[in-house]
Write a protein that holds these residues in place. Sequence first.
Motif, PDB file in Angstrom:
ATOM      1  N   THR A 105      58.617 -40.313 -80.522  1.00  0.00           N
ATOM      2  CA  THR A 105      57.942 -39.419 -82.281  1.00  0.00           C
ATOM      3  C   THR A 105      57.587 -38.045 -81.239  1.00  0.00           C
ATOM      4  O   THR A 105      56.858 -38.204 -80.220  1.00  0.00           O
ATOM      5  CB  THR A 105      57.156 -40.050 -82.522  1.00  0.00           C
ATOM      6  N   LEU A 106      57.706 -36.915 -82.004  1.00  0.00           N
ATOM      7  CA  LEU A 106      57.642 -35.312 -80.930  1.00  0.00           C
ATOM      8  C   LEU A 106      55.857 -35.195 -81.747  1.00  0.00           C
ATOM      9  O   LEU A 106      55.568 -35.346 -83.120  1.00  0.00           O
ATOM     10  CB  LEU A 106      58.411 -34.199 -82.634  1.00  0.00           C
ATOM     11  N   TYR A 107      55.258 -34.802 -81.565  1.00  0.00           N
ATOM     12  CA  TYR A 107      53.739 -34.283 -81.763  1.00  0.00           C
ATOM     13  C   TYR A 107      53.486 -33.154 -81.766  1.00  0.00           C
ATOM     14  O   TYR A 107      53.363 -33.151 -80.409  1.00  0.00           O
ATOM     15  CB  TYR A 107      52.362 -35.353 -81.025  1.00  0.00           C
ATOM     16  N   GLU A 108      52.851 -31.997 -82.442  1.00  0.00           N
ATOM     17  CA  GLU A 108      52.645 -30.831 -82.244  1.00  0.00           C
ATOM     18  C   GLU A 108      51.022 -30.747 -83.553  1.00  0.00           C
ATOM     19  O   GLU A 108      51.162 -31.293 -84.265  1.00  0.00           O
ATOM     20  CB  GLU A 108      53.588 -29.986 -82.812  1.00  0.00           C
ATOM     21  N   THR A 109      50.448 -29.608 -82.324  1.00  0.00           N
ATOM     22  CA  THR A 109      49.815 -28.762 -82.869  1.00  0.00           C
ATOM     23  C   THR A 109      50.328 -27.373 -83.445  1.00  0.00           C
ATOM     24  O   THR A 109      50.563 -26.898 -82.457  1.00  0.00           O
ATOM     25  CB  THR A 109      48.158 -28.665 -82.034  1.00  0.00           C
ATOM     26  N   VAL A 110      50.584 -27.038 -84.671  1.00  0.00           N
ATOM     27  CA  VAL A 110      50.757 -25.888 -84.943  1.00  0.00           C
ATOM     28  C   VAL A 110      49.673 -24.775 -85.921  1.00  0.00           C
ATOM     29  O   VAL A 110      48.797 -25.275 -86.314  1.00  0.00           O
ATOM     30  CB  VAL A 110      51.927 -26.482 -86.262  1.00  0.00           C
ATOM     31  N   LEU A 111      49.806 -23.712 -85.532  1.00  0.00           N
ATOM     32  CA  LEU A 111      48.552 -22.614 -85.752  1.00  0.00           C
ATOM     33  C   LEU A 111      49.329 -22.297 -87.171  1.00  0.00           C
ATOM     34  O   LEU A 111      50.536 -21.433 -86.641  1.00  0.00           O
ATOM     35  CB  LEU A 111      48.307 -21.766 -84.773  1.00  0.00           C
ATOM     36  N   THR A 112      48.792 -21.874 -88.057  1.00  0.00           N
ATOM     37  CA  THR A 112      49.667 -20.988 -89.642  1.00  0.00           C
ATOM     38  C   THR A 112      48.610 -19.909 -89.926  1.00  0.00           C
ATOM     39  O   THR A 112      47.659 -20.644 -89.851  1.00  0.00           O
ATOM     40  CB  THR A 112      49.775 -22.295 -90.536  1.00  0.00           C
ATOM     41  N   ARG A 113      49.594 -19.388 -89.864  1.00  0.00           N
ATOM     42  CA  ARG A 113      48.695 -17.822 -90.447  1.00  0.00           C
ATOM     43  C   ARG A 113      49.000 -17.588 -91.572  1.00  0.00           C
ATOM     44  O   ARG A 113      50.634 -17.156 -91.919  1.00  0.00           O
ATOM     45  CB  ARG A 113      48.982 -16.852 -89.321  1.00  0.00           C
ATOM     46  N   VAL A 114      48.428 -17.482 -92.664  1.00  0.00           N
ATOM     47  CA  VAL A 114      48.185 -17.059 -93.891  1.00  0.00           C
ATOM     48  C   VAL A 114      47.860 -15.884 -94.056  1.00  0.00           C
ATOM     49  O   VAL A 114      46.298 -15.334 -94.109  1.00  0.00           O
ATOM     50  CB  VAL A 114      47.677 -18.470 -94.458  1.00  0.00           C
ATOM     51  N   GLU A 115      48.449 -15.331 -95.883  1.00  0.00           N
ATOM     52  CA  GLU A 115      47.689 -14.175 -96.284  1.00  0.00           C
ATOM     53  C   GLU A 115      47.116 -14.846 -97.867  1.00  0.00           C
ATOM     54  O   GLU A 115      47.915 -14.975 -98.272  1.00  0.00           O
ATOM     55  CB  GLU A 115      48.571 -13.168 -96.371  1.00  0.00           C
ATOM     56  N   GLN A 116      45.870 -14.033 -98.332  1.00  0.00           N
ATOM     57  CA  GLN A 116      45.664 -14.846 -99.315  1.00  0.00           C
ATOM     58  C   GLN A 116      44.030 -14.032 -99.039  1.00  0.00           C
ATOM     59  O   GLN A 116      42.926 -13.831 -98.502  1.00  0.00           O
ATOM     60  CB  GLN A 116      45.085 -16.938 -98.581  1.00  0.00           C
ATOM     61  N   ASN A 117      43.490 -14.042-100.838  1.00  0.00           N
ATOM     62  CA  ASN A 117      42.639 -14.157-101.647  1.00  0.00           C
ATOM     63  C   ASN A 117      41.466 -14.945-101.164  1.00  0.00           C
ATOM     64  O   ASN A 117      41.380 -15.722-101.294  1.00  0.00           O
ATOM     65  CB  ASN A 117      42.893 -14.234-103.099  1.00  0.00           C
ATOM     66  N   ILE A 118      40.485 -13.643 -99.928  1.00  0.00           N
ATOM     67  CA  ILE A 118      39.051 -14.698 -99.732  1.00  0.00           C
ATOM     68  C   ILE A 118      38.094 -14.432-100.450  1.00  0.00           C
ATOM     69  O   ILE A 118      36.753 -14.967 -99.727  1.00  0.00           O
ATOM     70  CB  ILE A 118      39.734 -14.772 -98.257  1.00  0.00           C
ATOM     71  N   GLY A 119      38.359 -13.469-101.487  1.00  0.00           N
ATOM     72  CA  GLY A 119      37.161 -13.442-102.216  1.00  0.00           C
ATOM     73  C   GLY A 119      36.013 -14.142-103.311  1.00  0.00           C
ATOM     74  O   GLY A 119      37.233 -14.421-104.057  1.00  0.00           O
ATOM     75  N   VAL A 120      35.047 -15.014-102.854  1.00  0.00           N
ATOM     76  CA  VAL A 120      34.874 -15.487-104.193  1.00  0.00           C
ATOM     77  C   VAL A 120      33.308 -14.836-104.099  1.00  0.00           C
ATOM     78  O   VAL A 120      32.427 -14.032-104.115  1.00  0.00           O
ATOM     79  CB  VAL A 120      34.565 -17.154-103.493  1.00  0.00           C
ATOM     80  N   ALA A 121      32.977 -15.082-106.019  1.00  0.00           N
ATOM     81  CA  ALA A 121      31.877 -14.628-106.657  1.00  0.00           C
ATOM     82  C   ALA A 121      31.182 -15.027-106.392  1.00  0.00           C
ATOM     83  O   ALA A 121      30.838 -16.402-105.440  1.00  0.00           O
ATOM     84  CB  ALA A 121      31.979 -15.021-107.705  1.00  0.00           C
ATOM     85  N   ALA A 122      29.292 -14.748-105.655  1.00  0.00           N
ATOM     86  CA  ALA A 122      28.405 -15.100-105.279  1.00  0.00           C
ATOM     87  C   ALA A 122      27.766 -14.143-105.894  1.00  0.00           C
ATOM     88  O   ALA A 122      27.029 -13.077-106.179  1.00  0.00           O
ATOM     89  CB  ALA A 122      28.669 -14.317-103.496  1.00  0.00           C
ATOM     90  N   ALA A 123      26.084 -14.772-105.704  1.00  0.00           N
ATOM     91  CA  ALA A 123      24.572 -14.146-106.433  1.00  0.00           C
ATOM     92  C   ALA A 123      24.034 -12.569-105.158  1.00  0.00           C
ATOM     93  O   ALA A 123      24.598 -12.503-104.579  1.00  0.00           O
ATOM     94  CB  ALA A 123      23.421 -15.000-106.845  1.00  0.00           C
ATOM     95  N   ILE A 124      23.962 -12.335-106.072  1.00  0.00           N
ATOM     96  CA  ILE A 124      23.178 -11.226-105.307  1.00  0.00           C
ATOM     97  C   ILE A 124      21.774 -11.122-104.853  1.00  0.00           C
ATOM     98  O   ILE A 124      20.686 -11.910-105.932  1.00  0.00           O
ATOM     99  CB  ILE A 124      23.124  -9.550-106.203  1.00  0.00           C
ATOM    100  N   PRO A 125      21.513 -10.986-103.344  1.00  0.00           N
ATOM    101  CA  PRO A 125      20.247 -11.232-103.125  1.00  0.00           C
ATOM    102  C   PRO A 125      18.766 -10.425-103.124  1.00  0.00           C
ATOM    103  O   PRO A 125      19.492  -9.513-103.842  1.00  0.00           O
ATOM    104  CB  PRO A 125      20.382 -11.411-101.524  1.00  0.00           C
ATOM    105  N   ALA A 126      17.517 -11.300-103.639  1.00  0.00           N
ATOM    106  CA  ALA A 126      16.612 -10.721-104.031  1.00  0.00           C
ATOM    107  C   ALA A 126      16.649  -9.506-102.668  1.00  0.00           C
ATOM    108  O   ALA A 126      16.513  -9.223-102.028  1.00  0.00           O
ATOM    109  CB  ALA A 126      15.175 -11.272-104.408  1.00  0.00           C
ATOM    110  N   PRO A 127      15.922  -8.264-102.960  1.00  0.00           N
ATOM    111  CA  PRO A 127      15.496  -7.771-102.131  1.00  0.00           C
ATOM    112  C   PRO A 127      14.692  -7.907-101.686  1.00  0.00           C
ATOM    113  O   PRO A 127      13.322  -8.223-102.325  1.00  0.00           O
ATOM    114  CB  PRO A 127      15.607  -6.010-103.181  1.00  0.00           C
ATOM    115  N   GLN A 128      14.262  -7.822-100.039  1.00  0.00           N
ATOM    116  CA  GLN A 128      13.258  -8.266 -99.699  1.00  0.00           C
ATOM    117  C   GLN A 128      12.450  -7.042 -99.162  1.00  0.00           C
ATOM    118  O   GLN A 128      12.001  -6.003 -99.223  1.00  0.00           O
ATOM    119  CB  GLN A 128      13.998  -8.552 -97.877  1.00  0.00           C
ATOM    120  N   GLU A 129      10.849  -8.112 -99.715  1.00  0.00           N
ATOM    121  CA  GLU A 129       9.842  -6.464 -99.143  1.00  0.00           C
ATOM    122  C   GLU A 129       9.626  -6.467 -97.680  1.00  0.00           C
ATOM    123  O   GLU A 129       9.508  -7.303 -96.537  1.00  0.00           O
ATOM    124  CB  GLU A 129       8.419  -7.860 -99.663  1.00  0.00           C
ATOM    125  N   PRO A 130       9.131  -4.925 -97.611  1.00  0.00           N
ATOM    126  CA  PRO A 130       9.100  -4.363 -96.210  1.00  0.00           C
ATOM    127  C   PRO A 130       7.509  -5.255 -95.819  1.00  0.00           C
ATOM    128  O   PRO A 130       6.286  -5.586 -96.259  1.00  0.00           O
ATOM    129  CB  PRO A 130       9.023  -3.076 -96.487  1.00  0.00           C
TER     130      PRO A 130
END
Length: 396
Positions: free
Chosen positions: A371-396
């Motif tokens: 049996t042939l065993y291989e560990t393969v690294l695959t480079r992929v181009e994809q859209n990584i953007g996801v929506a996230a809430a805007i963090p509240a501004p921190q008080e100084p």
Amino acid sequence: MKYSPVAYALYGEVTLRMRGRDVSGCIVQLQQHGISLRSVRVHRETGQCRICLKDFDEVYRVCRAHRVRFRIEQRQGLPFWRKRVWKRKMFALGALLFVCIIYGMSSIIWRVDVLGVEDQDGVAQIRDAAKSVGLYVGQQRSKLGDPFVLQEKILAKAPDFVWVGLRTSGSVATIQALQKVEGTKKSSTTPHDIVAAEPAVIRSVAATRGRVLVKANQYVYPGQVLISGTLADGQKQVPASGDVFAEVWYTSKVSVPLKVIKSGLTGESVTRDYLLLGNWRIRVWGFKEPHFAASYERDSTTEWSVHRFVLPVQVQHVRLYQATQSAEQQSLQNAKQKALQLASADVQTKVKSDATVLGQSVLHEQVSHGTLYETVLTRVEQNIGVAAAIPAPQEP
């Protein structure tokens, strides 16, 4: 007296084998007495004829007067059939019970098919709606009512469908449905950012709204803001939108056997016949078990029906073919190509959006125990953007 064929069947008919010195005279006297004789044959001191059971007493008296003996060879007609049935009354009762069961099974819905629906949630919704209005497996066909009224009730119970059709054919009910087409989803009006879903290297950014905070060839980590919903310090916030394409890396561990087992047919086969009673399958022919271990099964089922009524009793013919297995050794180069394909398919299952494979690299390779065993690294181009809430501004 002459009898019709119906009278012979009703009163009964017997075949007599006659023997004596005056067989001819006996038959002549029987005809003079008006007794109907059929299939008369006379040969020297023997004879044969068929009489109605109603004239048996008169025939007996005439034969006794002429010293002619006879023997009954065949018995036909309703009286004898009734006597035979009475001797086997349990068998007759079983046959009658079998007919009653078949009639009862034919008046029940045994299968409900749903067509035109791809997802399982939609099928479950249609089945639940049909069950709530009285259409389910085990329901009597006489209690279903008008199909047009029933399909309107099912449509009222299934809000995700625009049309429902119902057709019953024998003991099978077929529901054909058409789902609603989802409209365009409204974009969120709540201000938010576009952040990275996983570590990657930015390739291109196409922002339609918001402020871009990254550039090409920049490494980003999960949660890093890519397109900000805050236009500038102190200005209003907007829902950011756009596509961020980046290079993402996936590692896959695959194994490919160098020896491939292939199956084939030898041509030898055995047949079996089954009686289908609803969901039951009873073998009625072909009880001999095949001597071969591996087999391939191919079956054909009858579609008996009366007009549009599909009978619940069908016959299934099954043929078992002998299958053989042979081992085929593939080259190491072909196994490596297969490993890369498996790694690519593994990546497609991990990527949530459309992706393009940029390249593959083998990190580790080993051949062990065929049996042939291989560990393969695959480079992929994809859209990584996801929506996230805007963090509240921190008080100084």
